[in-house]
Every structure is written in C-alpha cells, then in structure tokens.
Design a protein around this motif. Structure first.
Motif, mmCIF file in Angstrom:
data_model
loop_
_atom_site.group_PDB
_atom_site.id
_atom_site.type_symbol
_atom_site.label_atom_id
_atom_site.label_comp_id
_atom_site.label_asym_id
_atom_site.label_seq_id
_atom_site.Cartn_x
_atom_site.Cartn_y
_atom_site.Cartn_z
ATOM 1 N N PRO A 47 0.919 -1.235 0.189
ATOM 2 C CA PRO A 47 -0.142 -0.034 0.081
ATOM 3 C C PRO A 47 0.664 1.414 0.042
ATOM 4 O O PRO A 47 0.513 2.210 -0.928
ATOM 5 C CB PRO A 47 -0.816 -0.083 1.392
ATOM 6 C CG PRO A 47 -0.740 -1.731 1.526
ATOM 7 C CD PRO A 47 0.258 -2.281 1.220
ATOM 8 N N ARG A 48 1.974 1.212 0.580
ATOM 9 C CA ARG A 48 2.761 2.425 0.634
ATOM 10 C C ARG A 48 3.630 2.642 -0.688
ATOM 11 O O ARG A 48 3.591 3.763 -1.060
ATOM 12 C CB ARG A 48 3.913 2.146 1.680
ATOM 13 C CG ARG A 48 3.496 2.122 3.212
ATOM 14 C CD ARG A 48 3.023 3.342 3.831
ATOM 15 N NE ARG A 48 2.815 3.238 4.956
ATOM 16 C CZ ARG A 48 1.420 2.521 5.776
ATOM 17 N NH1 ARG A 48 0.790 2.358 5.026
ATOM 18 N NH2 ARG A 48 1.212 2.625 6.976
ATOM 19 N N GLU A 51 0.692 4.278 -2.778
ATOM 20 C CA GLU A 51 0.610 5.566 -2.414
ATOM 21 C C GLU A 51 1.554 6.572 -2.836
ATOM 22 O O GLU A 51 1.331 7.846 -3.191
ATOM 23 C CB GLU A 51 0.291 5.777 -0.850
ATOM 24 C CG GLU A 51 -0.770 5.031 -0.243
ATOM 25 C CD GLU A 51 -0.569 5.063 1.366
ATOM 26 O OE1 GLU A 51 0.228 5.721 1.719
ATOM 27 O OE2 GLU A 51 -1.558 4.592 1.847
ATOM 28 N N GLN A 52 3.013 6.011 -2.758
ATOM 29 C CA GLN A 52 3.998 7.009 -3.203
ATOM 30 C C GLN A 52 3.905 6.963 -4.829
ATOM 31 O O GLN A 52 4.876 7.791 -5.466
ATOM 32 C CB GLN A 52 5.216 6.314 -2.669
ATOM 33 C CG GLN A 52 5.453 6.279 -1.304
ATOM 34 C CD GLN A 52 6.657 5.443 -0.692
ATOM 35 O OE1 GLN A 52 7.206 5.160 -1.489
ATOM 36 N NE2 GLN A 52 6.743 5.466 0.540
ATOM 37 N N SER A 94 -5.411 -4.612 -4.803
ATOM 38 C CA SER A 94 -4.729 -3.240 -4.794
ATOM 39 C C SER A 94 -4.209 -2.955 -6.316
ATOM 40 O O SER A 94 -4.228 -1.695 -6.454
ATOM 41 C CB SER A 94 -3.693 -3.188 -3.845
ATOM 42 O OG SER A 94 -3.990 -3.845 -2.560
ATOM 43 N N ARG A 98 -5.725 0.106 -10.865
ATOM 44 C CA ARG A 98 -4.526 1.149 -11.284
ATOM 45 C C ARG A 98 -3.717 0.286 -12.541
ATOM 46 O O ARG A 98 -3.351 1.191 -13.338
ATOM 47 C CB ARG A 98 -3.599 1.440 -10.069
ATOM 48 C CG ARG A 98 -4.370 2.354 -8.954
ATOM 49 C CD ARG A 98 -3.371 2.134 -7.861
ATOM 50 N NE ARG A 98 -4.081 2.794 -6.621
ATOM 51 C CZ ARG A 98 -4.850 2.326 -5.753
ATOM 52 N NH1 ARG A 98 -5.109 1.077 -5.874
ATOM 53 N NH2 ARG A 98 -5.357 2.902 -4.801
#
Length: 202
Positions: A47-48, A51-52, A94, A98
C-alpha cells in the motif's frame, strides 16, 4: 505496522528497491517461516508503494508474477499456501484498479481458463465497491482453481506413483469340517464299547 524508520527507508528510492526486492525474493526461499514472514512484509509494503506512486505497470506485473511463482516453490506447504493466497488476493485487489495489465499475468498460468479468469476479475472489481460485502471464500476458491497447476509438490512425492487397488474377486477358502464325537447314546445304540465297564472293573 511500518515504523518511522521503515517509512523513511521506503521513501528512499535505493533503499526501497533493495527492501522490496529482498522481500519478494524471500517468498520463494526454501524456508517455510521466512516465506510466511515475507508475505506479511510485502502486504504491509505494497500500500505504501502504491501511495507513493513508485510502481510502474511493469513493476506491478513483475510483482504479481513473483507472488504466483512462489506457489511453485512453497505452495505445497499448507501454511505457506494460505499466506501466499492471502497475499496474492491482496495484491490483485490493490493493483488491478490501477494496473489493468496484472490481469494478463494470469493468462500465462498453465491451464488457467479464460472464463475462470473473467469471473474472478469481475468478482474482484465488484468487491471493490464498499456496498459489496462478503464473498471472500468464493474469491479464494476461484483463485485456487486458476493457479492449481502452479502449486508444486513435495520432493518426496515428485516421483511417487499412485497406487490403485482394483476390486479383487473374493477368495473362498474351503471350510474345515470338524469331526463330530458321537454321544454316549449313539455309541450304545451302535454297539460300540464305551469303556465304562473297564473304568469300574478295576
């Protein structure tokens, strides 16, 4: 959870690449506890990274492929199979919104049927809606069906032949006929010496 030091390491491009690469490699290490821990770490890190914005479409495909490859090396261990299945579903949920290309990664899995992949993908997309709850077991079952051919076998079972016992005909043994000892009355009627006279004649 990821601590402050972990957050700083992930924010650094060079350190992040080393950390993620090591965790992904550990998924296939021939060490069951290490592989399970790597699953937990990748699930925390992913997830990090999203997000980045550190993942490219190629990175996403490569990550998904690495997770699937781990099933070949560690999928025959029950505990690792459970951890990898949980991680694979988390990665797909996740990455899929995208990076649509992660769907095509499954087309490279042997014996993965297009209709099964389409149903699985539709279920995942529908599950992203907060109003849709449940269905975790159905997703796991569909996923396991798609990657069944990837799961490796234990070394001891690689060359094991399946033993099939056919229905054998009943083997009837001849029954032994036990000789019947005639009763005292039968011996007397037949005129046989019962031996009673000699018993009391002494």
């Amino acid at each position: 959870t990821i601590g402050i030091l972990g957050e700083l390491a992930l924010a650094d491009g060079t350190l992040s690449t080393c950390m993620v690469g090591t965790c992904l490699s550990a998924l296939s290490w021939p060490d069951s506890p290490a592989s399970s821990k790597a699953c937990n770490l990748v699930e925390l890190i992913l997830p990090r990274l999203i997000e980045q914005g550190s993942l490219s479409p190629e990175d996403a495909n490569s990550l998904m492929m690495t997770v699937l490859k781990a099933f070949q090396d560690m999928g025959h261990h029950e505990a690792n199979n459970i951890a990898l299945t949980h991680l694979a579903l988390a990665c797909y949920e996740s990455l899929r919104p995208r990076f649509a290309g992660v769907r095509d990664v499954f087309s490279q899995v042997p014996n993965c049927q297009p209709e099964d992949l389409q149903k699985f993908d539709a279920r995942i997309i529908a599950g992203l809606n907060p109003a849709m709850k449940g269905g975790d077991k159905a997703k796991k079952d569909m996923f396991k069906k798609m990657i069944a051919s990837l799961v490796g076998k234990e070394t001891a079972k690689l060359h094991q032949k399946e033993i099939v016992i056919k229905n054998l005909p009943n083997h009837l043994l001849p029954q032994k006929v036990k000789a019947k000892t005639p009763s005292l009355d039968e011996q007397t009627r037949n005129g046989e010496d019962t031996g009673l006279a000699s018993l009391f004649g002494q």
